[in-house]
Scaffold this motif. Structure first.
Motif, PDB file in Angstrom:
ATOM      1  N   UNK A 262       6.652  -8.949   9.648  1.00  0.00           N
ATOM      2  CA  UNK A 262       6.889 -10.043   8.707  1.00  0.00           C
ATOM      3  C   UNK A 262       6.801  -9.538   7.272  1.00  0.00           C
ATOM      4  N   UNK A 263       5.818  -8.682   6.989  1.00  0.00           N
ATOM      5  CA  UNK A 263       5.680  -8.154   5.630  1.00  0.00           C
ATOM      6  C   UNK A 263       6.900  -7.374   5.191  1.00  0.00           C
ATOM      7  N   UNK A 264       7.354  -6.434   6.024  1.00  0.00           N
ATOM      8  CA  UNK A 264       8.503  -5.614   5.644  1.00  0.00           C
ATOM      9  C   UNK A 264       9.821  -6.377   5.726  1.00  0.00           C
ATOM     10  N   UNK A 265       9.844  -7.513   6.424  1.00  0.00           N
ATOM     11  CA  UNK A 265      11.056  -8.327   6.426  1.00  0.00           C
ATOM     12  C   UNK A 265      11.279  -8.978   5.066  1.00  0.00           C
ATOM     13  N   UNK A 266      10.202  -9.068   4.266  1.00  0.00           N
ATOM     14  CA  UNK A 266      10.300  -9.639   2.919  1.00  0.00           C
ATOM     15  C   UNK A 266      10.612  -8.551   1.895  1.00  0.00           C
ATOM     16  N   UNK A 267       9.793  -7.499   1.874  1.00  0.00           N
ATOM     17  CA  UNK A 267      10.013  -6.380   0.948  1.00  0.00           C
ATOM     18  C   UNK A 267       9.050  -5.254   1.284  1.00  0.00           C
ATOM     19  N   UNK A 268       9.284  -4.074   0.702  1.00  0.00           N
ATOM     20  CA  UNK A 268       8.366  -2.959   0.912  1.00  0.00           C
ATOM     21  C   UNK A 268       6.984  -3.278   0.352  1.00  0.00           C
ATOM     22  N   UNK A 269       6.957  -3.941  -0.804  1.00  0.00           N
ATOM     23  CA  UNK A 269       5.673  -4.298  -1.413  1.00  0.00           C
ATOM     24  C   UNK A 269       4.873  -5.219  -0.501  1.00  0.00           C
ATOM     25  N   UNK A 270       5.527  -6.253   0.003  1.00  0.00           N
ATOM     26  CA  UNK A 270       4.856  -7.192   0.906  1.00  0.00           C
ATOM     27  C   UNK A 270       4.393  -6.487   2.176  1.00  0.00           C
ATOM     28  N   UNK A 271       5.237  -5.596   2.701  1.00  0.00           N
ATOM     29  CA  UNK A 271       4.888  -4.883   3.922  1.00  0.00           C
ATOM     30  C   UNK A 271       3.696  -3.972   3.744  1.00  0.00           C
ATOM     31  N   UNK A 272       3.663  -3.234   2.627  1.00  0.00           N
ATOM     32  CA  UNK A 272       2.556  -2.312   2.399  1.00  0.00           C
ATOM     33  C   UNK A 272       1.234  -3.051   2.220  1.00  0.00           C
ATOM     34  N   UNK A 273       1.273  -4.175   1.497  1.00  0.00           N
ATOM     35  CA  UNK A 273       0.052  -4.961   1.334  1.00  0.00           C
ATOM     36  C   UNK A 273      -0.379  -5.585   2.662  1.00  0.00           C
ATOM     37  N   UNK A 274       0.588  -6.054   3.437  1.00  0.00           N
ATOM     38  CA  UNK A 274       0.260  -6.653   4.739  1.00  0.00           C
ATOM     39  C   UNK A 274      -0.433  -5.633   5.636  1.00  0.00           C
ATOM     40  N   UNK A 275       0.095  -4.403   5.689  1.00  0.00           N
ATOM     41  CA  UNK A 275      -0.501  -3.357   6.526  1.00  0.00           C
ATOM     42  C   UNK A 275      -1.884  -2.977   6.014  1.00  0.00           C
TER      43      UNK A 275
END
Length: 331
Positions: free
Chosen positions: A196-209
């Motif tokens: 879900x994070x990386x489906x939004x953007x790299x920034x969202x994905x990195x913070x989600x992880x």
């Protein structure tokens, strides 16, 4: 030789599902390729089924996820953690504590759910999904039916949040950083939170992880706490055996993530290598989410009882809504 062949064929099936997910995403730009890959996997797994010859390879999807997260560590800047500092730590601890307490209280006082089932639901929804269910189950001697109810409930919410969270991002224009932290704080399992994070953007994905891994690291503390509670009247040998179980279930790939983050921070891994590792991580995630989709069996989700779902739903709505409100204030 046959086992190696089956392993290879299963991985090739994951790769083919991933490529089909990418193709669908190109045709439907509003649908991220990771989400598309999961959906293709769900469709294949619940229609054609998971072929026997592919089983060994499909079961490697958790390994690909862990490897992808480890490589992702190189692209997470240490200064992000330093900037977030105590605020992020308090958010993680507060979210976990509130989620555990809310599920436990609802299970014990509002619904007729057994004590151990309630504990498994609390662990699964607050820490890291089915992994936490299994870790705590081994610490409290939960039976198979209790594990099945808790795991089925967690998988149901993993499926629902894969769909609902991106819809919230689109509907309310949530900033990428806020969305990533929100997903990492409130989604149950690492795979869906990452997707879900990386489906939004790299920034969202990195913070989600990053945030999700911090929650995952609490699995040992949580399982130990439950073990101490349920082991009040057991002998020392039993306690020693279950302490060993806690270490076995701890997500050790977290150490690899931290190591690569440290190496990138001190300059051992340069910018060019970071870019290459990011690409490799994306391909590993594709294999992982293809397997995740194949493993989601809708028939099993339908067998989950109403009461576990009701308990987790009430807690989840309260916790996720409160966390999102707090994030908009503090970030």
């Amino acid at each position: 030789m046959k086992n190696r062949k089956n392993l290879l064929l299963g991985v090739l099936l994951l790769f083919a599902i991933g490529l089909l997910g990418r193709a669908i995403s190109l045709a439907l730009p509003f649908l991220d390729y990771l989400i598309a890959t999961i959906l293709v996997g769900v469709l294949v797994g619940n229609t054609v089924g998971k072929p026997a010859w592919a089983k060994a390879g499909v079961e490697t999807h958790k390994l690909w996820l862990e490897a992808g997260i480890v490589l992702l560590g190189a692209s997470v800047a240490f200064d992000r953690i330093a900037d977030a500092g105590a605020t992020l730590l308090l958010l993680i601890l507060g979210t976990v504590v509130i989620a555990v307490l809310s599920v436990e209280l609802l299970s014990r006082h509002c619904f007729s759910i057994t004590e151990k089932t309630g504990s498994l639901l609390a662990a699964g929804s607050s820490i890291c999904g089915v992994s936490a269910v299994v870790a705590v189950a081994g610490s409290i001697d939960a039976d198979e039916s209790q594990i099945a109810y808790a795991a089925g409930t967690v998988l149901l919410f993993d499926t629902l949040t894969l769909i609902v969270y991106p819809m919230f991002w689109h509907a309310f224009s949530i900033p990428d950083k806020v969305f990533g932290i929100w997903a990492g704080l409130t989604m149950f399992s690492t795979g869906p939170a990452t997707a879900v994070g990386f489906s939004v953007s790299d920034t969202a994905g990195e913070w989600a992880v990053l945030v999700k891994l911090a929650r995952n690291a609490l699995i040992g503390l949580t399982a130990a706490g439950y073990a101490l509670y349920y082991l009040r009247n057991t002998n020392d040998c039993e306690r020693t055996r279950k302490t060993g179980h806690l270490w076995q279930t701890f997500p050790k790939f977290v150490f690899g993530f931290l190591l690569l983050m440290l190496l990138a921070t001190v300059g051992v891994i340069d910018a060019n290598h970071v870019t290459s590792l990011e690409h490799a991580s994306n391909w590993l995630f594709m294999l992982a989410f293809a397997g995740l989709g194949l493993e989601l069996q809708l028939d099993e989700l339908r067998e989950t009882g109403f009461e576990p779902i009701a308990v987790v739903l009430v807690s989840f709505v309260v916790v996720s809504g409160s966390v999102l409100a707090v994030l908009h204030v503090v970030l």
